[in-house]
Design a protein around this motif. Structure first.
Motif, PDB file in Angstrom:
ATOM      1  N   ASP A 227      20.268  55.774 -62.370  1.00 52.19           N
ATOM      2  CA  ASP A 227      18.952  55.443 -62.898  1.00 52.19           C
ATOM      3  C   ASP A 227      17.856  56.276 -62.249  1.00 52.19           C
ATOM      4  N   ILE A 228      18.035  56.629 -60.968  1.00 50.94           N
ATOM      5  CA  ILE A 228      17.051  57.479 -60.291  1.00 50.94           C
ATOM      6  C   ILE A 228      17.126  58.904 -60.825  1.00 50.94           C
ATOM      7  N   VAL A 229      18.335  59.398 -61.077  1.00 47.74           N
ATOM      8  CA  VAL A 229      18.489  60.737 -61.644  1.00 47.74           C
ATOM      9  C   VAL A 229      17.796  60.818 -63.000  1.00 47.74           C
ATOM     10  N   LYS A 230      17.999  59.820 -63.828  1.00 41.85           N
ATOM     11  CA  LYS A 230      17.362  59.819 -65.146  1.00 41.85           C
ATOM     12  C   LYS A 230      15.835  59.738 -65.025  1.00 41.85           C
ATOM     13  N   LYS A 231      15.376  58.983 -64.038  1.00 41.48           N
ATOM     14  CA  LYS A 231      13.930  58.931 -63.807  1.00 41.48           C
ATOM     15  C   LYS A 231      13.412  60.302 -63.371  1.00 41.48           C
ATOM     16  N   ASP A 232      14.154  60.965 -62.482  1.00 40.89           N
ATOM     17  CA  ASP A 232      13.768  62.312 -62.039  1.00 40.89           C
ATOM     18  C   ASP A 232      13.599  63.246 -63.236  1.00 40.89           C
ATOM     19  N   ILE A 233      14.589  63.224 -64.132  1.00 44.16           N
ATOM     20  CA  ILE A 233      14.557  64.094 -65.311  1.00 44.16           C
ATOM     21  C   ILE A 233      13.357  63.748 -66.191  1.00 44.16           C
ATOM     22  N   THR A 234      13.149  62.483 -66.401  1.00 47.47           N
ATOM     23  CA  THR A 234      12.043  62.045 -67.250  1.00 47.47           C
ATOM     24  C   THR A 234      10.696  62.446 -66.665  1.00 47.47           C
ATOM     25  N   VAL A 235      10.548  62.269 -65.344  1.00 48.99           N
ATOM     26  CA  VAL A 235       9.289  62.633 -64.686  1.00 48.99           C
ATOM     27  C   VAL A 235       9.040  64.131 -64.801  1.00 48.99           C
ATOM     28  N   LEU A 236      10.045  64.940 -64.527  1.00 57.03           N
ATOM     29  CA  LEU A 236       9.889  66.387 -64.634  1.00 57.03           C
ATOM     30  C   LEU A 236       9.525  66.802 -66.059  1.00 57.03           C
ATOM     31  N   ARG A 237      10.198  66.208 -67.023  1.00 56.50           N
ATOM     32  CA  ARG A 237       9.894  66.528 -68.415  1.00 56.50           C
ATOM     33  C   ARG A 237       8.472  66.125 -68.774  1.00 56.50           C
ATOM     34  N   ASP A 238       8.044  64.935 -68.356  1.00 59.61           N
ATOM     35  CA  ASP A 238       6.699  64.458 -68.680  1.00 59.61           C
ATOM     36  C   ASP A 238       5.622  65.297 -67.983  1.00 59.61           C
ATOM     37  N   ILE A 239       5.934  65.823 -66.807  1.00 62.60           N
ATOM     38  CA  ILE A 239       4.992  66.719 -66.124  1.00 62.60           C
ATOM     39  C   ILE A 239       4.821  68.007 -66.910  1.00 62.60           C
ATOM     40  N   GLY A 240       5.895  68.437 -67.576  1.00 63.99           N
ATOM     41  CA  GLY A 240       5.830  69.657 -68.371  1.00 63.99           C
ATOM     42  C   GLY A 240       6.925  70.659 -68.090  1.00 63.99           C
ATOM     43  N   PHE A 241       7.818  70.352 -67.149  1.00 69.28           N
ATOM     44  CA  PHE A 241       8.952  71.233 -66.900  1.00 69.28           C
ATOM     45  C   PHE A 241       9.970  71.072 -68.025  1.00 69.28           C
ATOM     46  N   ASN A 242      10.612  72.184 -68.395  1.00 66.43           N
ATOM     47  CA  ASN A 242      11.603  72.148 -69.463  1.00 66.43           C
ATOM     48  C   ASN A 242      13.034  72.307 -68.965  1.00 66.43           C
ATOM     49  N   GLU A 243      13.168  72.773 -67.715  1.00 67.33           N
ATOM     50  CA  GLU A 243      14.492  72.983 -67.171  1.00 67.33           C
ATOM     51  C   GLU A 243      14.436  72.891 -65.652  1.00 67.33           C
ATOM     52  N   ALA A 244      15.600  72.647 -65.059  1.00 65.49           N
ATOM     53  CA  ALA A 244      15.700  72.590 -63.600  1.00 65.49           C
ATOM     54  C   ALA A 244      17.048  73.151 -63.176  1.00 65.49           C
ATOM     55  N   PHE A 245      17.031  73.895 -62.078  1.00 65.13           N
ATOM     56  CA  PHE A 245      18.247  74.438 -61.472  1.00 65.13           C
ATOM     57  C   PHE A 245      19.001  73.276 -60.829  1.00 65.13           C
ATOM     58  N   LEU A 246      20.243  73.047 -61.245  1.00 67.66           N
ATOM     59  CA  LEU A 246      21.030  71.943 -60.712  1.00 67.66           C
ATOM     60  C   LEU A 246      21.674  72.366 -59.391  1.00 67.66           C
ATOM     61  N   THR A 247      21.330  71.689 -58.297  1.00 70.31           N
ATOM     62  CA  THR A 247      21.815  72.098 -56.981  1.00 70.31           C
ATOM     63  C   THR A 247      23.184  71.524 -56.633  1.00 70.31           C
ATOM     64  N   ASP A 248      23.723  70.623 -57.430  1.00 70.87           N
ATOM     65  CA  ASP A 248      25.027  70.034 -57.137  1.00 70.87           C
ATOM     66  C   ASP A 248      26.091  71.131 -57.021  1.00 70.87           C
ATOM     67  N   ALA A 249      26.949  71.022 -56.020  1.00 67.30           N
ATOM     68  CA  ALA A 249      27.968  72.053 -55.791  1.00 67.30           C
ATOM     69  C   ALA A 249      29.186  71.884 -56.695  1.00 67.30           C
ATOM     70  N   ASN A 250      29.416  70.685 -57.207  1.00 63.92           N
ATOM     71  CA  ASN A 250      30.644  70.409 -57.958  1.00 63.92           C
ATOM     72  C   ASN A 250      30.345  69.515 -59.157  1.00 63.92           C
ATOM     73  N   PHE A 251      29.511  70.003 -60.070  1.00 66.28           N
ATOM     74  CA  PHE A 251      29.150  69.202 -61.228  1.00 66.28           C
ATOM     75  C   PHE A 251      30.398  68.930 -62.073  1.00 66.28           C
ATOM     76  N   GLY A 252      30.626  67.664 -62.367  1.00 71.79           N
ATOM     77  CA  GLY A 252      31.807  67.258 -63.123  1.00 71.79           C
ATOM     78  C   GLY A 252      32.845  66.558 -62.272  1.00 71.79           C
ATOM     79  N   THR A 253      32.634  66.534 -60.963  1.00 70.71           N
ATOM     80  CA  THR A 253      33.560  65.806 -60.087  1.00 70.71           C
ATOM     81  C   THR A 253      33.630  64.342 -60.488  1.00 70.71           C
ATOM     82  N   PHE A 254      32.466  63.760 -60.728  1.00 70.95           N
ATOM     83  CA  PHE A 254      32.376  62.386 -61.225  1.00 70.95           C
ATOM     84  C   PHE A 254      32.167  62.499 -62.739  1.00 70.95           C
TER      85      PHE A 254
END
Length: 589
Positions: A227-254
């Motif tokens: 829920d915090i991750v989704k809030k982060d995305i929503t806040v960034l989008r509402d601020i006006g950002f359209n994309e973000a560099f994903l820093t996770d080292a192993n996306f898809g592990t979970f």
């Protein structure tokens, strides 16, 4: 000591990009939540006007009120932060300078000694900044402005340790909305890349010898609540950002969690870019992940309210540099192309190279099969093939690999048809185990020092200011027990020629010759050209440890790939003619 002021300095990889000040946001939010002296602190806005700064003195004037200066050190910015730290010490030796990040110098005594003269406190490489900074602040108040090193978690001279942390109930983006709005407005005013990052996990269970990833290697992965991750995305989008560099080292592990994050972002007009996919020996799991990703992408095509168009270049263009690293276009984006395809992390086709690097991943034959599978699935769904260097993670000349392995890797690049793909120069970063002298001795590794311009983007020029003529030095591989220095010259050149040859000469004859034989034949022809001799002399000089370090990104006074492609273009008819003669002769025989 009744009040403390802190400054944060993390110069970006290039001055046409916003700085990554995520550590500043994390440390501030963490201390505001748990800190004993949070009401007695001023956090100066983290610096971001790197396209305008003309001098280090100018930077000092902006932050000189600080008592403690926090620096993040990376391979691309360490010359700049060291220069700023020196100015601070020269102006007022009582000021406290602190360095963290993945580029410190643990395996390079000369660099580490320099850091110890410039910085009062050093955080161990890849360790979490939040507990380190929290302890530093507390000890500053409790020891009359002179923090006690033994009280600080992860200080290089301290035995105190603390686990990684990710706040579970706050969005650091939401807590810093005003700052983020200001920097985005600034980026648009000066036409800068509006760079920002998103962190949903921290830690990596692997201990690859070449890695000094800032989230921490050989550690448990911890997850930020969904829920915090989704809030982060929503806040960034509402601020006006359209994309973000994903820093996770192993996306898809979970798997289910991570795919739900990608789907939430995608369906809310927000792109996660430069996705580093999970490491696994399980080919079927990798295929399943690709299928799930495609299903999410295709679902948007049915939504007429949120259309997505796909663009790809018609031909390989050495002058074209895609700073966002992808081939999907979203209307209204600050950067037209964004990399939504999770990176296929391969490093090397050689199983032996992967073993020596302590890298856990697919077997070589499974990597080739995965490349075929991705190509097939994208074509079936009428999606574009990945055409940028970020779609594949390959490293040039890993110890344990051979010249034959190098040419075998060309099959993977061809299957992806990622014409701007190339193998990354092997960087012996000073805090990775690759730079340990014992490791290098064991595998008969010979290195050479080279440099790049502070901007790490191939072919992209900096705007100017402090970044002009800045050099970042590092060591790269020259030879080892599995290949000679002469074979290194060949691999280095053919790495630059690889995509042009595959797209422009191999495609018409792909049914007459296998890729490895084709590439080897190309080199035998090209290496006899008079123009090649001039480039070869420069390559030999780049890898000569007895001469002054040279730029590893330039040949004949220009970006290296442009120089090589010009050579190939000038001699295309000769190369093509000889290749065709041999291919047809063999076919008839």
């Amino acid at each position: 000591m009744s009040h403390l002021t802190l400054a944060f300095i993390n110069p970006p990889h290039a001055d046409w990009s916003l700085a990554n000040n995520m550590t500043y946001l994390l440390c501030q939010s963490h201390y505001n939540k748990i800190g004993k002296y949070k009401n007695n602190i001023t956090w100066l806005p983290a610096l971001y006007k790197w396209n305008l700064y003309q001098s280090y003195e100018e930077i000092y004037e902006e932050i000189k009120e600080a008592d403690i200066f926090l620096f993040s050190s990376y391979v691309w910015n360490y010359p700049i932060i060291d220069a700023i730290a020196k100015i601070i010490k020269d102006k007022d030796s009582s000021k406290i300078t602190v360095i963290g990040g993945p580029h410190i110098g643990i395996h390079e005594p000369k660099l580490l000694k320099l850091r110890q003269t410039l910085y009062n406190y050093i955080c161990q490489p890849t360790k979490p900044g939040e507990p380190f900074v929290s302890d530093l602040i507390d000890s500053w108040f409790e020891n009359k402005g002179i923090p006690n090193k033994k009280d600080i978690a992860w200080e290089v001279t301290s035995s105190k340790k603390m686990s990684h942390t990710l706040e579970s109930d706050i969005s650091v983006y939401e807590e810093h909305t005003d700052y983020l709005k200001n920097i985005l407005q600034y980026a648009r005013k000066y036409d800068l890349e509006p760079f920002t990052v998103l962190e949903t996990t921290r830690g990596c269970p692997f201990k690859c010898v070449f890695c000094e990833w800032g989230g921490g290697i050989n550690t448990k992965i911890i997850k930020k609540p969904l829920d915090i991750v989704k809030k982060d995305i929503t806040v960034l989008r509402d601020i006006g950002f359209n994309e973000a560099f994903l820093t996770d080292a192993n996306f898809g592990t979970f798997e289910d969690r991570d795919l739900s994050i990608f789907e939430f972002a995608w369906n809310n007009d927000f792109s996660l870019t430069d996705i580093s996919s999970f490491k696994s020996k399980n080919l079927e799991r990798k295929k399943r992940f690709i299928d799930s990703w495609i299903q999410i992408i295709k679902s948007r095509e049915k939504d007429s309210l949120n259309p997505v168009s796909f663009k790809s270049s018609d031909s390989w263009n050495p002058d074209y540099v895609d700073i966002a690293g992808g081939n999907v276009y979203t209307e209204g984006s600050d950067v037209p192309y964004v990399a939504i395809l999770p990176t296929i992390s391969m490093q090397s086709i050689s199983d032996e190279a992967m073993r020596i690097a302590q890298r856990i991943d697919l077997r070589s034959e499974d990597k080739i099969e995965l490349a075929y599978y991705l190509q097939k699935r994208l074509k079936e769904e009428e999606l574009p093939l990945p055409q940028t260097h970020t779609s594949l993670e390959l490293i040039l000349a890993m110890p344990g690999s051979t010249l034959d392995d190098f040419y075998k890797e060309s099959e993977i690049i061809f299957n992806f048809q990622a014409w701007s793909s190339f193998r990354h120069d092997y960087m012996f970063l000073p805090d990775s185990n690759l730079s340990d002298t014992n490791y290098q001795t064991k595998y008969d590794i010979e290195t050479v020092e080279v440099f790049v311009d502070i901007s790490d983007e191939d072919g992209v020029e900096d705007v100017g200011t402090l970044y002009q003529n800045q050099k970042s030095y590092f060591k790269t591989i020259r030879s080892c027990y599995s290949f000679t220095v002469e074979e290194m010259y060949e691999m280095w050149f053919m790495n630059l020629a690889n995509s042009y040859l595959l797209e422009n000469i191999y495609l018409p004859i792909k049914n007459y010759m296998n890729i490895s034989d084709f590439m080897k034949l190309c080199y035998s022809i090209i290496s006899q050209l008079d123009e090649f001799k001039l480039i070869q002399d420069e390559i030999i000089d780049i890898f000569n440890p007895s001469t002054a370090p040279r730029s590893i990104r330039k040949l004949q006074g220009q970006f290296r790939t442009i120089a090589v492609v010009k050579l190939l273009e000038n001699n295309k008819l000769i190369i093509n003619s000889e290749i065709l003669q041999i291919a047809l002769r063999d076919k008839v025989a």
